[in-house]
Scaffold this active site. Structure first.
Site, PDB file in Angstrom:
ATOM      1  N   LYS A 279       0.827  -1.196   0.000  1.00  0.00           N
ATOM      2  CA  LYS A 279       0.000   0.000   0.000  1.00  0.00           C
ATOM      3  C   LYS A 279       0.872   1.261   0.000  1.00  0.00           C
ATOM      4  CE  LYS A 279      -3.823  -1.984   2.727  1.00  0.00           C
ATOM      5  NZ  LYS A 279      -4.948  -1.725   1.805  1.00  0.00           N
ATOM      6  N   ARG A 353     -10.561 -11.433   1.733  1.00  0.00           N
ATOM      7  CA  ARG A 353     -11.388 -12.518   1.187  1.00  0.00           C
ATOM      8  C   ARG A 353     -10.670 -13.854   1.251  1.00  0.00           C
ATOM      9  NH1 ARG A 353     -11.638  -9.205  -4.280  1.00  0.00           N
ATOM     10  NH2 ARG A 353     -11.343  -7.616  -2.691  1.00  0.00           N
TER      11      ARG A 353
END
Length: 498
Positions: A279, A353
């Site tokens: 990130k 996920r």
């Protein structure tokens, strides 16, 4: 903070402070009229002087009002009477406590008849007032060398109703509000902790402490246990971290063991760097909040245990860090999930996920009535719904509607997005059964589509709380959401069970 319900009108009451509502154009509520009468027009004279005109969320604190048994009277502006709705009520309540926390007031009395809202009974007003009051006291300074330790002096709140027949229901609503607020505080504390403290191991310890205090059953699965179960997707995320991953399971039994449980699954990424798909540095510190789904599960378990709800409830938390290292998963890697489905990891920052899918498969062993997962899953949800609304997707419309209704009931709203089969095509992979991302478009929906492939054996709903779990900027910190939504949903389910 102590709360109480009382039947009565202002003329016979006494205390440190009474709160009286004033609508715009200086229109007095019924309580204001009563006090104005016994003070021989004193309230009206204040309004006539122009010091308070009733505009929304304005306030004026009066001292030594003649003829009353109150040391102070707080006038609170309610805006236009015909426009007084839930939002105005919540704003007024928050304004009341924000104002009082800056004073030396120790106890306060509110008259619920001053806050007329169509289709909202006193029970709703009471639970929302309790939550707002406790929230007004919350501060997280336990990591500072010199804590501010200035919570205000307000310690007791009395809520007055007109009808004695409502007393039992109102007292129950008060207890529910307290339980929700306590659950929110636990969720906020966990989210606000520094990520070097709130590790997967720390979350597991907190779960065990919660189980010990409230007689829950706690089970902690270690990485070797997950390997035996074939949780290759979950372990792929954990691979880059020095902190061992944990699969945390809490069980609450409020019904017979024969009754199938409701299962909550909370994403517990205690810090998310994005892994190899790193990130940007700006605001990466906020990725300590990536375990907010896990925190909300623990907070909801606490609330349910305090209320002793008639439900069987299981909380499952896959907890890990997502870190870059020589051992970390790479874009292009293919892993095998517990379900046997293979996953091509195209982006290691789509890690939530990957841990949730194995936890959702693990949930099958409980033969669940329904499963709800809660996760700070996609930035796309923040773009779509902002910071006010939780994203909701489900394979069962009835379950979705029940969750939406619960959110409306407690002012912790969600909005349903589609989960149509056409979106599944975006997750096609040339090298595995499924890719872990679906491209730039419909990111929130494709994330839910990914999870839906692991939830075909039960009713399931997904809550994307990426926009609602915490606040940024000067008010940076966990919001405690969606504990109110989840708890209200479970309160309703317990009534169905009874």
């Amino acid at each position: 903070m102590d709360f109480g319900i009382k039947v009565g009108t202002p003329e016979k009451q006494r205390g440190a402070c009474a709160v009286i509502g004033i609508f715009e154009s200086r229109k007095m509520t019924e309580s204001a009229k009563v006090l104005d009468k016994i003070t021989q027009g004193y309230i009206k004279s204040i309004l006539t002087s122009g010091d308070m005109d009733g505009k929304v969320n304005t306030s004026l604190l009066l001292h030594n009002v003649p003829g009353t048994h109150f040391k102070r009277i707080l006038l609170i502006g309610l805006g236009k009477e015909q426009e007084f709705k839930e939002k105005t009520f919540l704003g007024a309540i928050n304004s009341i406590f924000s104002t009082l926390q800056k004073t030396a007031v120790t106890d306060v009395m509110l008259f619920l008849s001053d806050f007329p809202i169509k289709e909202r009974a006193n029970e709703w007003k009471i639970s929302q007032t309790v939550i707002a009051a406790i929230n007004s006291l919350y501060q997280f300074d336990q990591l500072k060398s010199k804590p501010e330790n200035n919570p205000g002096k307000l310690r007791k709140i009395l809520l007055c109703i007109d009808n004695r027949s409502e007393l039992i229901a109102c007292e129950q609503a008060m207890q529910q509000g307290l339980a929700i607020a306590h659950g929110m505080n636990l969720t906020k504390d966990l989210g606000n902790l520094a990520p070097n403290i709130c590790t997967p191991t720390y979350l597991a310890t907190q779960a065990k402490n919660l189980a010990k205090t409230h007689k829950l059953k706690a089970s902690i699965l270690e990485e070797k246990d997950m390997e035996k179960l074939g949780m290759g997707s979950f372990l792929a995320v954990a691979r880059g971290s020095e902190q061992p991953a944990k699969l945390i399971v809490l069980e609450y039994q409020g019904l017979s063991k024969k009754e199938d449980p409701i299962v909550l699954v909370g994403k517990g990424v205690t810090f998310d760097t994005g892994g190899i798909s790193l990130k940007p540095a700006a605001e990466m510190d906020e990725m300590k909040f990536d375990m907010s789904g896990a925190g909300s599960v623990l907070g909801t378990m606490l609330a349910v245990a305090e209320m002793k709800l008639s439900v069987n409830l299981v909380g499952i938390i896959p907890a890990t860090e997502n870190m870059p290292s020589g051992k970390a998963t790479k874009p292009g890697d293919v892993v095998t999930s517990m379900s046997g489905q293979t996953i091509e990891i195209l982006n290691t920052d789509a890690e939530g996920r990957l841990i949730l899918c194995d936890a959702l498969t693990y949930a099958e062993r409980y033969n669940p009535k329904m499963v709800i997962d809660i996760a700070t899953l996609t930035g796309a949800c923040v773009i779509a719904l902002g910071n006010l609304t939780t994203g909701l997707m489900s394979n069962d419309d009835k379950l979705a509607q029940e969750l939406l209704a619960a959110g409306e009931q407690v002012a912790d709203r969600a909005w349903q997005l589609p989960l149509w089969d056409e979106y599944q095509d975006l997750l096609k992979s040339n090298f595995a059964d499924i890719a872990n991302i679906g491209g730039r478009t419909a990111g929130t929906i494709t994330a839910a589509c990914f999870l839906s492939r692991f939830t075909k054996k039960y009713r399931w709903a997904h809550l994307d709380i990426a926009g609602t779990a915490w606040k940024s900027g000067k008010d940076k910190g966990s919001s405690g959401r969606p504990v109110p939504l989840l708890t209200q949903f479970l309160i309703t389910q317990s009534k169905i069970s009874n």
